[in-house]
Design a protein around this motif. Structure first.
Motif, short mmCIF file in Angstrom:
data_model
loop_
_atom_site.label_atom_id
_atom_site.label_comp_id
_atom_site.label_asym_id
_atom_site.label_seq_id
_atom_site.Cartn_x
_atom_site.Cartn_y
_atom_site.Cartn_z
N PRO A 205 0.83 -1.20 0.00
CA PRO A 205 0.00 0.00 0.00
C PRO A 205 0.87 1.26 0.00
O PRO A 205 1.98 1.26 0.51
N GLU B 276 -14.72 4.14 5.10
CA GLU B 276 -13.67 3.12 4.95
C GLU B 276 -14.33 1.84 4.44
O GLU B 276 -15.23 1.32 5.10
N THR B 277 -13.88 1.34 3.27
CA THR B 277 -14.49 0.15 2.69
C THR B 277 -13.71 -1.13 2.96
O THR B 277 -14.23 -2.22 2.71
N ARG B 278 -12.47 -1.00 3.45
CA ARG B 278 -11.74 -2.22 3.81
C ARG B 278 -12.44 -2.88 4.99
O ARG B 278 -13.09 -2.23 5.80
N ARG B 279 -12.30 -4.19 5.10
CA ARG B 279 -12.94 -4.92 6.20
C ARG B 279 -12.23 -4.61 7.51
O ARG B 279 -11.01 -4.70 7.62
N THR C 191 -1.47 0.91 10.87
CA THR C 191 -1.37 -0.10 9.81
C THR C 191 -0.10 0.19 9.01
O THR C 191 0.49 1.27 9.15
N CYS D 203 -5.06 -7.02 7.85
CA CYS D 203 -3.78 -6.74 8.51
C CYS D 203 -4.02 -6.41 9.98
O CYS D 203 -4.82 -5.52 10.30
N VAL E 249 -7.48 -4.31 9.80
CA VAL E 249 -7.92 -3.45 8.71
C VAL E 249 -7.48 -4.13 7.42
O VAL E 249 -6.29 -4.34 7.22
N GLY E 250 -8.44 -4.53 6.61
CA GLY E 250 -8.11 -5.19 5.35
C GLY E 250 -7.30 -6.46 5.56
O GLY E 250 -6.43 -6.78 4.76
N THR F 231 -17.60 -3.66 6.66
CA THR F 231 -16.97 -3.01 5.50
C THR F 231 -17.59 -1.63 5.32
O THR F 231 -17.48 -1.03 4.25
#
Length: 161
Positions: A7, A24-27, A145, A130, A127-128, A41
């Motif tokens: 990233p 924020e669309t990341r899980r 992150t 991670c 997050v995403g 998400t």
């Protein structure tokens, strides 16, 4: 070189003041005591100068049955009065592990009902996919992150920042 991309990095010193509120669309996941306390998400995140992002999970994606109101309150100059929550999973009690804004000040009204968690007071936050590191100190609740670079406010050496 593989096709896997790292990233892009972002410095918390490029974040705005007053803070920005973004979707924020990341899980986002929060785990505690063997249970998933939050999974979404559809989080909101706050970006503020010198702080790693804070993620707020919508109430429909939080196990609110695992939250118990705590007697603590605090004040944010931007968002207003915060209330705190213990996370309780069976006999595992994590005091003051989460917070929310019941009536946030403009322009942060979207935070109503959303819950943020201290990464260092639960077992794991992601997050995403991670696993995050908690922001240093016992007040701010930012999640670090790999793409976020400091130095970060929060530790004892940063009181004058």
């Amino acid at each position: 070189m593989s096709g896997h991309q790292m990233p892009a990095t972002e410095s918390v010193w490029d974040y705005p003041r007053p803070p920005a509120l973004l979707r924020e669309t990341r899980r986002i996941t929060v785990e505690c005591g063997g249970d998933v306390v939050a999974d979404t998400t559809k989080a909101l995140k706050i970006l503020e100068t010198s702080h790693p992002p804070v993620f707020y999970v919508p109430p429909d994606d939080v196990r609110t049955d695992l939250l118990r109101a705590a007697p603590r309150r605090s004040w944010c100059e931007w968002k207003g009065s915060a209330e705190y929550w213990d996370v309780v999973v069976g006999t595992d009690i994590r005091p003051l592990a989460a917070w929310s804004y019941p009536a946030p000040r403009p322009p942060y009204e979207l935070l109503i009902g959303h819950v943020a968690f201290y990464a260092g007071r639960v077992d794991r936050c992601t997050v995403g996919g991670c696993t995050v590191l908690p922001q240093e100190g016992d007040f701010y609740g930012g999640w670090i992150t790999p793409e976020v670079k400091g130095p970060f406010k929060g530790g004892g050496h940063t009181h004058g920042w």
